[in-house]
Write a protein that holds these residues in place. Structure first.
Motif, PDB file in Angstrom:
ATOM      1  N   GLN A  71       9.107   3.976   6.551  1.00 46.46           N
ATOM      2  CA  GLN A  71       8.452   4.879   5.590  1.00 46.46           C
ATOM      3  C   GLN A  71       7.222   4.208   4.990  1.00 46.46           C
ATOM      4  O   GLN A  71       7.251   3.035   4.621  1.00 46.46           O
ATOM      5  N   GLY A  72       6.128   5.005   4.856  1.00 51.30           N
ATOM      6  CA  GLY A  72       4.891   4.442   4.327  1.00 51.30           C
ATOM      7  C   GLY A  72       4.549   4.905   2.931  1.00 51.30           C
ATOM      8  O   GLY A  72       3.900   4.186   2.168  1.00 51.30           O
ATOM      9  N   TYR A  73       4.950   6.145   2.608  1.00 50.53           N
ATOM     10  CA  TYR A  73       4.453   6.766   1.380  1.00 50.53           C
ATOM     11  C   TYR A  73       5.541   7.538   0.646  1.00 50.53           C
ATOM     12  O   TYR A  73       6.448   8.096   1.279  1.00 50.53           O
ATOM     13  N   VAL A  74       5.407   7.618  -0.656  1.00 51.09           N
ATOM     14  CA  VAL A  74       6.249   8.499  -1.471  1.00 51.09           C
ATOM     15  C   VAL A  74       6.043   9.929  -0.976  1.00 51.09           C
ATOM     16  O   VAL A  74       4.908  10.321  -0.678  1.00 51.09           O
ATOM     17  N   ASN A  75       7.109  10.701  -0.890  1.00 50.65           N
ATOM     18  CA  ASN A  75       7.033  12.108  -0.466  1.00 50.65           C
ATOM     19  C   ASN A  75       6.503  12.316   0.961  1.00 50.65           C
ATOM     20  O   ASN A  75       6.044  13.398   1.322  1.00 50.65           O
ATOM     21  N   ILE A 112       1.668  -1.950   6.395  1.00 51.17           N
ATOM     22  CA  ILE A 112       0.883  -1.270   5.358  1.00 51.17           C
ATOM     23  C   ILE A 112       1.672  -0.148   4.679  1.00 51.17           C
ATOM     24  O   ILE A 112       1.097   0.764   4.094  1.00 51.17           O
ATOM     25  N   SER A 113       2.992  -0.273   4.720  1.00 54.91           N
ATOM     26  CA  SER A 113       3.817   0.655   3.938  1.00 54.91           C
ATOM     27  C   SER A 113       3.531   0.453   2.449  1.00 54.91           C
ATOM     28  O   SER A 113       3.500  -0.677   1.963  1.00 54.91           O
ATOM     29  N   GLN A 114       3.327   1.574   1.758  1.00 55.50           N
ATOM     30  CA  GLN A 114       3.041   1.504   0.314  1.00 55.50           C
ATOM     31  C   GLN A 114       4.267   1.820  -0.522  1.00 55.50           C
ATOM     32  O   GLN A 114       4.294   1.507  -1.709  1.00 55.50           O
ATOM     33  N   SER A 115       5.228   2.510   0.097  1.00 61.97           N
ATOM     34  CA  SER A 115       6.413   2.912  -0.658  1.00 61.97           C
ATOM     35  C   SER A 115       7.505   3.276   0.336  1.00 61.97           C
ATOM     36  O   SER A 115       7.257   4.005   1.294  1.00 61.97           O
ATOM     37  N   ASN A 116       8.703   2.748   0.091  1.00 64.93           N
ATOM     38  CA  ASN A 116       9.791   2.983   1.027  1.00 64.93           C
ATOM     39  C   ASN A 116      11.093   3.008   0.238  1.00 64.93           C
ATOM     40  O   ASN A 116      11.495   1.999  -0.318  1.00 64.93           O
ATOM     41  N   ARG A 117      11.722   4.183   0.183  1.00 70.12           N
ATOM     42  CA  ARG A 117      12.899   4.290  -0.683  1.00 70.12           C
ATOM     43  C   ARG A 117      14.108   3.586  -0.087  1.00 70.12           C
ATOM     44  O   ARG A 117      15.132   3.420  -0.750  1.00 70.12           O
ATOM     45  N   PHE A 118      14.011   3.162   1.173  1.00 68.61           N
ATOM     46  CA  PHE A 118      15.155   2.493   1.813  1.00 68.61           C
ATOM     47  C   PHE A 118      15.085   0.972   1.668  1.00 68.61           C
ATOM     48  O   PHE A 118      16.069   0.283   1.904  1.00 68.61           O
ATOM     49  N   CYS A 119      13.909   0.461   1.314  1.00 74.53           N
ATOM     50  CA  CYS A 119      13.716  -0.982   1.414  1.00 74.53           C
ATOM     51  C   CYS A 119      12.501  -1.409   0.587  1.00 74.53           C
ATOM     52  O   CYS A 119      11.473  -0.736   0.619  1.00 74.53           O
ATOM     53  N   GLY A 120      12.609  -2.503  -0.118  1.00 73.36           N
ATOM     54  CA  GLY A 120      11.519  -2.924  -1.000  1.00 73.36           C
ATOM     55  C   GLY A 120      10.525  -3.885  -0.373  1.00 73.36           C
ATOM     56  O   GLY A 120       9.549  -4.274  -1.012  1.00 73.36           O
ATOM     57  N   SER A 121      10.748  -4.269   0.866  1.00 72.96           N
ATOM     58  CA  SER A 121       9.821  -5.222   1.495  1.00 72.96           C
ATOM     59  C   SER A 121       9.258  -4.617   2.778  1.00 72.96           C
ATOM     60  O   SER A 121       9.729  -3.579   3.244  1.00 72.96           O
ATOM     61  N   THR A 122       8.252  -5.283   3.339  1.00 76.37           N
ATOM     62  CA  THR A 122       7.597  -4.754   4.534  1.00 76.37           C
ATOM     63  C   THR A 122       7.698  -5.748   5.690  1.00 76.37           C
ATOM     64  O   THR A 122       7.901  -6.946   5.478  1.00 76.37           O
ATOM     65  N   LYS A 131      -5.460  -6.476   5.339  1.00 76.66           N
ATOM     66  CA  LYS A 131      -6.765  -6.323   4.680  1.00 76.66           C
ATOM     67  C   LYS A 131      -6.710  -5.150   3.712  1.00 76.66           C
ATOM     68  O   LYS A 131      -5.904  -4.237   3.872  1.00 76.66           O
ATOM     69  N   GLY A 132      -7.656  -5.143   2.768  1.00 79.86           N
ATOM     70  CA  GLY A 132      -7.878  -3.962   1.936  1.00 79.86           C
ATOM     71  C   GLY A 132      -6.817  -3.735   0.882  1.00 79.86           C
ATOM     72  O   GLY A 132      -5.957  -4.584   0.625  1.00 79.86           O
ATOM     73  N   GLU A 133      -6.921  -2.548   0.285  1.00 80.26           N
ATOM     74  CA  GLU A 133      -5.994  -2.180  -0.792  1.00 80.26           C
ATOM     75  C   GLU A 133      -5.292  -0.882  -0.453  1.00 80.26           C
ATOM     76  O   GLU A 133      -5.782  -0.085   0.358  1.00 80.26           O
ATOM     77  N   GLN A 134      -4.152  -0.672  -1.095  1.00 83.73           N
ATOM     78  CA  GLN A 134      -3.371   0.550  -0.874  1.00 83.73           C
ATOM     79  C   GLN A 134      -4.189   1.791  -1.261  1.00 83.73           C
ATOM     80  O   GLN A 134      -5.072   1.722  -2.107  1.00 83.73           O
ATOM     81  N   MET A 135      -3.832   2.913  -0.660  1.00 87.15           N
ATOM     82  CA  MET A 135      -4.572   4.154  -0.916  1.00 87.15           C
ATOM     83  C   MET A 135      -4.052   4.835  -2.187  1.00 87.15           C
ATOM     84  O   MET A 135      -2.867   5.176  -2.263  1.00 87.15           O
ATOM     85  N   THR A 136      -4.966   5.024  -3.128  1.00 83.76           N
ATOM     86  CA  THR A 136      -4.537   5.580  -4.425  1.00 83.76           C
ATOM     87  C   THR A 136      -4.136   7.050  -4.293  1.00 83.76           C
ATOM     88  O   THR A 136      -3.277   7.515  -5.032  1.00 83.76           O
ATOM     89  N   PHE A 137      -4.745   7.775  -3.347  1.00 81.72           N
ATOM     90  CA  PHE A 137      -4.374   9.203  -3.254  1.00 81.72           C
ATOM     91  C   PHE A 137      -2.987   9.400  -2.647  1.00 81.72           C
ATOM     92  O   PHE A 137      -2.470  10.505  -2.592  1.00 81.72           O
ATOM     93  N   TYR A 138      -2.395   8.291  -2.190  1.00 83.45           N
ATOM     94  CA  TYR A 138      -0.972   8.307  -1.796  1.00 83.45           C
ATOM     95  C   TYR A 138      -0.148   7.485  -2.805  1.00 83.45           C
ATOM     96  O   TYR A 138       0.854   6.868  -2.435  1.00 83.45           O
ATOM     97  N   HIS A 139      -0.596   7.457  -4.040  1.00 80.09           N
ATOM     98  CA  HIS A 139       0.090   6.752  -5.127  1.00 80.09           C
ATOM     99  C   HIS A 139       0.075   5.232  -4.961  1.00 80.09           C
ATOM    100  O   HIS A 139       0.920   4.537  -5.533  1.00 80.09           O
TER     101      HIS A 139
END
Ligand SMILES: Cc1cc2nc3c(=O)[nH]c(=O)nc-3n(C[C@H](O)[C@H](O)[C@H](O)COP(=O)(O)O)c2cc1C
Length: 367
Positions: A71-75, A112-122, A131-139
């Protein structure tokens, strides 16, 4: 405008599925599923508009494939169990009701998972800071986490996740084809990319080794869904967190990558660049879509990247593309094929659709 656009409106047959025209909606993550990763009624209405608007094919947003690291993103929607697979049924029926080919895009976010309800690490191929930063429009917020290098068992589980999800997509949800997301910086592309993958086993090193995970995933999906289901792979050079990356081996890499996908039985290859017509490597050299067609001549080639302009789309058909996939242009014009056939004016894409969060808006559904 004096461009012959008839090829864009000609049907194409993909493994027994007659597709009405060459316009496809590109996969777009809109994080509008429930917290539990189930597709919603709003998503059904969102997707159905594209079918009503004349798109011959719709590729879904990236759907996560397991309850471990994918999982990469909330929702974000998933297809990891019966309940999630069942939730896709109304979406798929809405597409099929208009004769539109329903393609599920399967995606593992990896490092580059930003959120994963099954697991807290990547996890990723190697423990390399993305590289880079997480996408804000995906929280998202701040830097990505540092991933752990995947073990053999975790790699096997990830492949299995794709295969089982593909089976649920076809057998339960009713999708007609599977796209494996091998592009844009997600797990499979992380393995393909030299500076992210520093493994010294059979999954790293040469291009042949780095493409192996994509090929093994393709073979596992094929073995699970059978020979009659169209299965393809999406590939890119650029990434959501590194737009300008190029395959280090240039055209030789394209030959290895596209050639091995063809040998492994990919029914379609979906290539995406910022502007699809640009030379892939050297100035004046061939575009990625032309290279894909050249090295995988039997595969259906889907081309993506700023192709909402009908003259550009028609030109892409002469460059080796068989189907044109459209992202932002489809958000702005859910009825884009109808508008193009009527020679009607297109709406410009307004990035406000995706702000501040990229979820599907009720206002958008009134378009
Ligand atoms: C909001 C948004 C979400 C996207 N999500 C995905 C995705 O889930 N999977 C994928 O392969 N590409 C994704 N993409 C990339 C698009 O498929 C496409 O490559 C990109 O929009 C460029 O095509 P265009 O010039 O027609 O917009 C996304 C693009 C946008 C704008």
């Amino acid at each position: 405008m004096n461009v012959d656009t008839s090829a864009l409106f000609a049907p194409i047959v993909i493994k027994g599925h007659t597709v009405a025209n060459r316009f496809s909606v590109a996969p777009m993550t809109r994080i509008s599923a429930t917290e539990e990763g189930r597709a919603t009624e709003r998503m059904t209405r969102y997707y159905e508009r594209f079918a009503r608007g004349g798109f011959g094919t719709v590729i879904t947003e990236g759907i996560y494939t397991d309850q471990a690291f994918s999982q990469g993103y909330v929702n974000q929607p998933g297809i990891t169990n019966e309940a999630q697979a069942n939730a896709w049924k109304p979406v798929v029926s809405g597409l099929k009701a208009h004769g539109t080919l329903a393609v599920a895009q399967l995606m593992h976010a990896g490092a580059i998972s930003q959120s994963n309800r099954f697991c807290g690490s990547t996890v990723g191929p190697s423990s390399v800071q993305p590289k880079g930063e997480q996408m804000t429009f995906y929280h998202g917020k701040d830097r990505y986490s540092l991933p752990a290098a995947m073990t053999e068992a975790q790699i096997a589980d990830a492949i299995d996740g794709f295969a089982e999800s593909a089976a649920r997509a076809i057998e339960v949800a009713g999708f007609e084809a599977i796209e494996i997301h091998g592009a844009n910086g997600y797990l499979l592309d992380q393995f393909l990319t030299d500076y992210i993958n520093s493994r010294t086993d059979r999954w790293g090193g040469s291009t042949e080794n780095r493409v192996r995970l994509i090929l093994e995933t393709l073979k596992a999906v094929r073995a699970r869904v059978g020979a009659r289901v169209p299965v393809g792979v999406r590939l890119s050079q650029g990434k959501v967190n590194d737009y300008h990356q190029k395959w280090a081996g240039g055209e030789r890499d394209a030959e290895i990558i596209f050639g091995s996908l063809a040998d492994a039985g990919a029914d379609f290859i979906h290539v995406t660049e910022f502007e699809a017509w640009q030379p892939a490597f050297a100035e004046d050299g061939p575009s990625l879509m032309r290279l894909a067609k050249h090295y995988a001549p039997k595969a259906v080639i889907l081309a993506n990247g700023s192709l909402h302009d009908i003259a550009r789309a028609a030109a892409a058909m002469n460059e080796g593309a068989d189907i044109i996939t459209i992202g932002r242009g489809a958000l702005a014009n859910p009825d884009l094929p109808r508008r193009l056939s009527d020679r009607a004016v297109l709406n410009d894409f307004d990035p406000a659709i995706l702000g501040p969060i990229a979820d599907v808006k009720e206002t958008e559904l009134k378009m």
